[in-house]
Design a protein around this motif. Sequence first.
Motif, PDB file in Angstrom:
ATOM      1  N   UNK A   1       1.776  -9.240  -5.534  1.00  0.00           N
ATOM      2  CA  UNK A   1       2.639  -8.218  -6.132  1.00  0.00           C
ATOM      3  C   UNK A   1       2.541  -6.885  -5.411  1.00  0.00           C
ATOM      4  N   UNK A   2       1.496  -6.718  -4.593  1.00  0.00           N
ATOM      5  CA  UNK A   2       1.350  -5.474  -3.852  1.00  0.00           C
ATOM      6  C   UNK A   2       0.907  -4.317  -4.717  1.00  0.00           C
TER       7      UNK A   2
ATOM      8  N   UNK B   1      -2.054   0.612  -2.319  1.00  0.00           N
ATOM      9  CA  UNK B   1      -1.471   1.944  -2.421  1.00  0.00           C
ATOM     10  C   UNK B   1      -2.056   2.846  -1.342  1.00  0.00           C
ATOM     11  N   UNK B   2      -1.422   3.973  -1.127  1.00  0.00           N
ATOM     12  CA  UNK B   2      -1.898   4.929  -0.129  1.00  0.00           C
ATOM     13  C   UNK B   2      -3.307   5.410  -0.452  1.00  0.00           C
ATOM     14  N   UNK B   3      -3.582   5.620  -1.743  1.00  0.00           N
ATOM     15  CA  UNK B   3      -4.893   6.113  -2.149  1.00  0.00           C
ATOM     16  C   UNK B   3      -5.984   5.060  -1.931  1.00  0.00           C
ATOM     17  N   UNK B   4      -5.658   3.795  -2.168  1.00  0.00           N
ATOM     18  CA  UNK B   4      -6.645   2.735  -1.996  1.00  0.00           C
ATOM     19  C   UNK B   4      -6.773   2.294  -0.542  1.00  0.00           C
TER      20      UNK B   4
ATOM     21  N   UNK C   1       1.842   4.410   3.254  1.00  0.00           N
ATOM     22  CA  UNK C   1       1.692   5.789   3.704  1.00  0.00           C
ATOM     23  C   UNK C   1       3.024   6.392   4.153  1.00  0.00           C
ATOM     24  N   UNK C   2       4.049   5.546   4.236  1.00  0.00           N
ATOM     25  CA  UNK C   2       5.372   6.008   4.683  1.00  0.00           C
ATOM     26  C   UNK C   2       6.349   6.105   3.516  1.00  0.00           C
ATOM     27  N   UNK C   3       6.260   5.176   2.565  1.00  0.00           N
ATOM     28  CA  UNK C   3       7.187   5.191   1.429  1.00  0.00           C
ATOM     29  C   UNK C   3       6.734   4.244   0.343  1.00  0.00           C
ATOM     30  N   UNK C   4       7.541   4.133  -0.707  1.00  0.00           N
ATOM     31  CA  UNK C   4       7.243   3.220  -1.802  1.00  0.00           C
ATOM     32  C   UNK C   4       7.760   1.828  -1.493  1.00  0.00           C
TER      33      UNK C   4
ATOM     34  N   UNK D   1      -0.426  -9.372   5.782  1.00  0.00           N
ATOM     35  CA  UNK D   1       0.380  -8.806   4.702  1.00  0.00           C
ATOM     36  C   UNK D   1      -0.272  -7.537   4.159  1.00  0.00           C
ATOM     37  N   UNK D   2      -1.579  -7.585   3.935  1.00  0.00           N
ATOM     38  CA  UNK D   2      -2.286  -6.426   3.399  1.00  0.00           C
ATOM     39  C   UNK D   2      -2.195  -5.249   4.359  1.00  0.00           C
ATOM     40  N   UNK D   3      -2.360  -5.501   5.669  1.00  0.00           N
ATOM     41  CA  UNK D   3      -2.252  -4.433   6.661  1.00  0.00           C
ATOM     42  C   UNK D   3      -0.857  -3.822   6.647  1.00  0.00           C
TER      43      UNK D   3
END
Length: 317
Positions: free
Chosen positions: A57-58, A62-65, A114-117, A105-107
């Motif tokens: 599900x992704x 997130x950018x923070x994690x 970091x670029x968008x949602x 996929x995770x990468x």
Amino acid sequence: MAVAEVLGPGDWLGSELRDDASWRIRLTETHRREVLAAVHAAESEVTEPHRQEVLAAGREITRERFRLPTLGPVLRRVRDELTHGRGFVLLQGVPVEGLSERRCETAALGLAAHVGGIVPQGPEGAPVMHVRDTGADPSHARTKSYQHSGRLGYHSDPTDVVALLCVRPAKSGGLSAVVSSVAVHNEVVRTRPDLAEVLYEPWWHDRRTGDGPDSFYTKPICAARPGGGVSIAYGPDYLRSAQRSATVPPLTRAQEEAMSLLDDLTNDARFTLTMDLRPGDLQFLNNHVTLHSRTAYEDHPEPSRRRHLLRLWLTTG
């Protein structure tokens, strides 16, 4: 309706950028180590019973994690270039070598965050779509462009940004090509202002989700953007396949002529910029101001060597 040219950095010619390295960003060894560490950390934080569901599900990527202390600021500049600059960037050197499909996929998700949602794709709402030849017939009404090895016409995807991470290239072919849709728009305005007006009228498009009425919708090819500029949504394959519906009127002579002109311009060497994506290349494209294509390709016979790209859709709003 008087249509005017749109000025700004999104108006560029491929012939002027082929020898310009400013649209390429190569990751340093420090960047690569950060990506690998972030991939490991992102997967380690997910408890085993829920690993597949959460990563699929992704939600946890997130950018923070997905911490990237030195690469993060670079990716913020990528976002700025996409939204306020030329509208495309090629990031090179993503460390995909030796990574499992899931870790690739995770990468991809972590870098894209970091670029968008992340925007869900397909009927299952997947955060990542695998682009590879499934043997699907490109002439079939429900076949998607990422499911076959044939050539694709220049088109835009239906989100702010599309990102493509190359895991493996084809045996031959499969070259990616990009044009500035703003530059193409301006050329139409200069040479055929009558057809430029047609592009701002409603056109029938095909979602290729079936044969029912929900698969077909109207939308202009060109639309003025809030605050200035133009957003261009074009895809000749999906415009022509909309003609399969009995409820969709035939293309008018002016529409046929406009599509012919767009196809001529997007395939003109002045406008095109070709990229031979290699493993670890991550291409970002702003769908409002660029169109992209792909040449036909031939794959390796071994499944483990066949062409494989990861596609992500992003919002920058």
